[in-house]
Design an enzyme around this catalytic site. Structure first.
Site, PDB file in Angstrom:
ATOM      1  N   HIS A 161       0.682  -1.158  -0.092  1.00 54.11           N
ATOM      2  CA  HIS A 161      -0.023   0.200   0.136  1.00 54.11           C
ATOM      3  C   HIS A 161       0.772   1.405   0.010  1.00 54.11           C
ATOM      4  O   HIS A 161       0.275   2.151  -0.560  1.00 54.11           O
ATOM      5  CB  HIS A 161      -0.993   0.055   1.160  1.00 54.11           C
ATOM      6  CG  HIS A 161      -2.241  -1.081   1.030  1.00 54.11           C
ATOM      7  ND1 HIS A 161      -2.132  -2.148   1.398  1.00 54.11           N
ATOM      8  CD2 HIS A 161      -3.136  -0.815   0.093  1.00 54.11           C
ATOM      9  CE1 HIS A 161      -3.155  -2.725   1.024  1.00 54.11           C
ATOM     10  NE2 HIS A 161      -3.811  -1.849   0.338  1.00 54.11           N
ATOM     11  N   CYS A 186      -9.588  -2.482 -10.618  1.00 57.87           N
ATOM     12  CA  CYS A 186      -9.163  -1.264  -9.919  1.00 57.87           C
ATOM     13  C   CYS A 186      -7.627  -1.681  -9.463  1.00 57.87           C
ATOM     14  O   CYS A 186      -7.119  -0.743  -8.658  1.00 57.87           O
ATOM     15  CB  CYS A 186      -9.967  -0.632  -8.802  1.00 57.87           C
ATOM     16  SG  CYS A 186     -10.334  -1.693  -7.483  1.00 57.87           S
TER      17      CYS A 186
HETATM   18  C1  PEP Z   1      -6.439  -4.514  -4.577  1.00 58.62           C
HETATM   19  O1  PEP Z   1      -6.467  -5.252  -3.763  1.00 58.62           O
HETATM   20  O2  PEP Z   1      -6.202  -4.750  -5.769  1.00 58.62           O
HETATM   21  C2  PEP Z   1      -7.111  -3.199  -4.306  1.00 58.62           C
HETATM   22  C3  PEP Z   1      -7.572  -2.433  -5.409  1.00 58.62           C
HETATM   23  O3  PEP Z   1      -7.230  -2.611  -2.907  1.00 58.62           O
HETATM   24  P1  PEP Z   1      -6.057  -2.503  -2.095  1.00 58.62           P
HETATM   25  O4  PEP Z   1      -4.971  -2.305  -3.092  1.00 58.62           O
HETATM   26  O5  PEP Z   1      -6.532  -1.125  -1.560  1.00 58.62           O
HETATM   27  O6  PEP Z   1      -6.004  -3.468  -1.137  1.00 58.62           O
HETATM   28 MG    MG Z   2      -7.620  -4.803  -1.881  1.00 60.80          MG
END
Ligand code: PEP
Ligand code: MG
Length: 541
Positions: A189, A500
């Site tokens: 993240h 996403c």
């Molecule tokens: C994912 O897991 O691909 C996502 C978009 O959520 P995050 O990266 O915030 O866990």
């Molecule tokens: Mg995620």
């Protein structure tokens, strides 16, 4: 003399500034055995004394601005610093157990907090946040860190062993020019946050602390970190920055054009955001909407839960900035590497498999209700939709529907207006959700495939562990088959489907995703026009 370190690219761009070697509190408070207990006790007394002087200054400032009430807040902090109940056990622990004073402070404070929280008296209970605050100040003084004064001499390149999202949230407004870490992974993240904010970043750099204060350049396009660059290197990067700027300007001519292939297939390009400033960047790059508002970052930059009003103001502003374009707000997705102390998460052996995302929210329904109320109220000011993270089971969906109805009734009864058209989406991030997508489709208006977590869980590879990056590959056929299955379920059930996760930015996958039937891709603001340019040159098979 110029020194070049080669690492791994995490976030593109070129950043220049003074090196700031950043050590997190967690590293400082680790237990260490020390030999000179006298010296360690003196370190503690000196830091406590310095903290007292700092507090006296702050207290005077507060008195000037807010009168006696402002100063009162700090007088209880000062009392703690003179309290033998705090000072004596720390000194005793250093002497008896031969441990570093940071560790002793945290251990003693933990015991005090336990004692206070068991008390019935609400006032005494509330004291524990004062004690924590004081302990943090003393530890900061022990480390000699001056992280809250960064702004004055910025821009800064933050160089650290590792970085967690909370660190970045705290540093982002302090003249942060680039990030360099020793350990890290492309899908963590922290890396995603850097890309979304458009901050150049590299990882895998084996630096030494003596670079603190040197001028340096971070090349996020190549993955290199140049300390004390010589004049010719500086000149070369000056030119490169100019080139990048003119390329960005050229891309701006694509604003207002559709994302359409040469043979006429159109697709949505939305933006992922973590804050209102990211929303402004999404507007500037002409994103078709906000595909993923990672709302947890509104929580991570705070020291306590944001109020409904605070959340409402943020969501309303995001909706207003986007006008009629959709804004998809994901409910709080915390746990694993997105954590902060007030969530009170217990130490889990496998936090990525623990109380994350919707699991946390359903365990703390009041938190989810507050968030839903803020989202529904903000829906009256734009085109807002709700996205739920980490879905894996049908009982979660039943509980979500029940909470939504109850919150809507509450708002209706109170005469608080909200839109009738707030759509419900599920993140597809677990193998369970990918397999059950045809069933979950019955309760969904849209799916958003989170390939970062989907890859992590499909491939059984921690997304933060770079040593298994070879296996945790978002292009692995197992992941692509899972995505194809979700798109198929969505199409069959008339449910919109977006991607996403970071795979949406990987142009080697774009053509395949469009051919599968994906409706939209959601990417960092800085990727929107680049992806548009790429799609406009594509011909499908
Ligand atoms: C994912 O897991 O691909 C996502 C978009 O959520 P995050 O990266 O915030 O866990
Ligand atoms: Mg995620």
């Amino acid at each position: 003399m110029e020194k070049v370190f080669e690492g791994k690219k995490v976030s593109k761009g070129i950043g220049e500034g003074r090196v700031y070697v950043f050590r997190r509190n967690e590293e400082l408070i680790r237990r260490r055995v020390i030999s000179d207990t006298g010296l360690e006790t003196k370190r503690f007394s000196d830091a406590a004394e310095k903290t007292k002087n700092d507090l006296l200054l702050v207290s005077e400032e507060a008195k000037k601005s807010f009168g006696n009430t402002g100063a009162d807040i700090f007088s209880s902090h000062l009392l703690i610093l003179q309290d033998p109940l705090f000072l004596d056990p720390v000194r005793e622990m250093i002497k008896k157990e031969k441990v570093n004073c940071e560790f002793a402070i945290v251990s003693v404070v933990d015991r005090m907090i336990e004692m206070f929280s068991a008390m019935k008296d609400e006032y005494m209970k509330a004291r524990y946040s004062d004690i924590k605050d004081v302990a943090e100040r003393v530890i900061l003084n022990l480390s000699g860190e001056e992280k809250y004064e960064l702004n004055e001499d910025g821009p800064f390149i933050v160089v650290s062993d590792t970085a967690v999202p909370g660190d970045l949230m705290r540093l982002k407004d302090m003249g942060l020019a680039a990030i360099v870490t020793r350990k890290g992974s492309v899908y963590s993240h922290t890396s995603i946050l850097a890309r979304t904010m458009g901050i150049p970043a590299v990882t895998g750099i084996n630096f030494q602390d003596d670079i603190d204060g040197s001028f340096a350049i971070v090349d996020g396009n190549l993955g290199s970190f140049i300390v004390a660059p010589d004049e010719s290197t500086k000149e070369q990067y000056g030119k490169e920055k100019d080139d990048l700027r003119s390329e960005e300007e050229k891309l701006l001519s694509l604003r207002d054009l559709p994302n359409i292939t040469l043979d006429g297939k159109e697709i949505g390009i939305f933006s992922n955001v973590n804050s209102l400033s990211d929303v402004s960047n999404a507007v500037n790059s002409d994103a078709g909407g906000i595909g993923l508002f990672r709302s947890e970052f509104l929580y991570l930059e705070k020291s306590d839960y944001p109020s409904e009003e605070e959340l409402f103001i943020n969501y309303r502003k995001a909706a207003e900035l986007m006008g009629t374009k959709p804004v998809i707000i994901r409910t709080l997705d915390i746990g694993a590497d997105k954590n902060t102390s007030y969530f009170g998460l217990s130490d889990e052996d496998n936090p990525a498999l623990g109380l994350r995302g919707i699991r946390f929210s359903l365990r703390h329904p009041e938190t989810l209700r507050t968030q839903l109320r803020a989202i529904y109220r903000a829906s009256n000011f734009g085109n807002i939709h709700i996205l739920y993270p980490m879905i894996s089971s049908d009982f979660e969906i039943e509980e979500i529907k029940r909470l939504e109805s109850s919150v809507k009734k509450e708002l209706r009864d109170a005469g608080s207006p909200f839109s009738d058209d707030v759509k419900r989406g599920f993140m597809i991030e677990t193998p369970a959700a990918a397999i059950m997508s045809d069933v979950f489709a019955a309760d969904a208006d849209f799916f958003s495939i989170g390939t970062n977590d989907l890859t992590q869980y499909m491939m059984a590879c921690d997304r933060n562990n770079d040593s298994v990056a070879l296996w945790g590959d978002q292009k692995n056929p197992a992941v692509l088959r899972a995505i194809e299955n979700v798109v198929h379920s969505a199409k069959k059930n008339n449910v919109k489907v977006a991607i996403c996760g970071e795979a949406a930015e990987d142009m080697s996958l774009t053509k395949g995703f469009i051919e599968m039937g994906v409706d939209s891709l959601s990417v960092s603001p800085s990727m929107v026009l680049l992806l548009r340019q790429y799609i406009r040159g594509l011909t499908l098979s």
